[in-house]
Design an enzyme around this catalytic site. Structure first.
Site, PDB file in Angstrom:
ATOM      1  N   LYS A  84     -22.024  15.070 -14.438  1.00  0.00           N
ATOM      2  CA  LYS A  84     -20.698  14.779 -13.884  1.00  0.00           C
ATOM      3  C   LYS A  84     -19.561  15.375 -14.714  1.00  0.00           C
ATOM      4  O   LYS A  84     -18.507  15.723 -14.174  1.00  0.00           O
ATOM      5  CB  LYS A  84     -20.503  13.273 -13.744  1.00  0.00           C
ATOM      6  N   ASP A 120     -16.332   7.896  -7.399  1.00  0.00           N
ATOM      7  CA  ASP A 120     -16.941   6.741  -8.075  1.00  0.00           C
ATOM      8  C   ASP A 120     -15.926   5.633  -8.333  1.00  0.00           C
ATOM      9  O   ASP A 120     -16.246   4.440  -8.210  1.00  0.00           O
ATOM     10  CB  ASP A 120     -17.566   7.159  -9.408  1.00  0.00           C
TER      11      ASP A 120
END
Length: 301
Positions: A84, A120
């Site tokens: 990420k 997220d």
């Protein structure tokens, strides 16, 4: 990363001359992921000719994998551990929120470029709200006023959680990570946008219980084996109104969640977060609302 012209696209959905679109999950490991289960259900429900795949990608193959997203029929990807943070410099454009967080979990192939986003943060707040944590305003934002957040981890998922929690106005944020330096680095980044107190720890023995606490596991500890990121003697210090959230969803019940529930604490796994972050990713890829009920049913939430 300019690519060939996407002349058959309309809002990223191709004409029927295209056999199918490609989208998938980049990470290592990925075999445990439920993403194909609910993303494919959404694609099929809306009649979008696309396939959601799992793309296991070791670190040494990451650059080539990102390049592959520039292919004509590739819509984009989700990104999971451990990439990420590493994908940011490989993208053409990064959304301001993802840039502040320092982590991308959604890549969109649009206008011949690769765009990075972070869904997220949104997914976590929606998951907490669905579990009775926080208040939602008329504009859809979630407020966590009065809560103390204990965040386990300092990686990409933890960074998204930290910025989400700070943005939602938690009373204080405590970051617990094995590497104190990484915890302190994340705390310093958070303090640029957050006026509340932020504490960095690498030893759970120093955790102090506060009322209205939210404990969030943003590490992979618990994904394999009966291990917990928080010793049971530390968890037992927390008050009865503590809520424990584990981002892990496979297994459905981690050792941390088992410990919390045995103590009578409310607890939830990461499926609601997966649902909401994935739904927002879907909307970014296809520029249309995600069929949330279809996705929820596929995940059996």
């Amino acid at each position: 990363m300019p690519t060939s012209q996407l002349s058959t696209y309309n809002n990223n959905v191709p004409s029927r001359v295209t056999p199918y679109l490609r989208v998938g999950l980049i990470g290592d490991p990925v075999a445990h992921s439920y993403s194909p289960r609910f993303q494919q259900a959404a694609l099929d429900a809306l009649g979008i000719p696309a396939r959601y795949d799992l793309w296991r990608t070791p670190a040494e193959q990451l650059i080539d994998r990102i390049r592959s997203l520039c292919q004509k029929h590739c819509i984009g990807a989700n990104v999971t551990i451990p990439h990420k943070e590493a994908v940011l410099p490989l993208l053409d454009k990064v959304d301001p929120l993802a840039e502040r967080i320092g982590a991308v979990n959604t890549i969109v192939h649009r206008d011949d470029y690769l765009h990075g986003y972070n869904t997220d943060a949104y997914g976590l707040l929606m998951a907490l709200y669905e579990n009775g944590i926080g208040e939602q305003s008329t504009d859809g934002s979630i407020a966590l006023t009065g809560y103390t957040a204990v965040l386990l981890g300092a990686g990409g998922a933890a960074r998204a959680a930290a910025f989400a929690l700070a943005g939602a106005g938690v009373q204080r944020l405590i970051i617990l990570n094995r590497s104190l330096e990484r915890a302190q680095h994340l705390a310093a980044d958070i303090q640029k946008v957050y006026d509340g107190p932020v504490f960095s720890l690498n030893d759970p023995a120093f955790l102090i219980s506060h009322s209205s606490s939210i404990i969030i596991n943003a590490t992979s500890v618990g994904m394999h084996g009966d291990v917990s990121p928080l010793p049971i003697e530390v968890l037992s210090r927390f008050e009865a109104d503590t809520f424990v959230f584990d981002m892990i969803y496979n297994p459905i019940q981690t050792h941390l969640l088992l410990q919390a529930r045995t103590m009578g604490l409310r607890a939830a796994n990461g499926l609601p977060m997966l649902l909401h972050q994935g739904a927002l990713s879907f909307e970014l890829w296809f520029n249309r609302p995600a069929p949330l009920d279809v996705m929820r049913t596929a995940l059996q939430i």
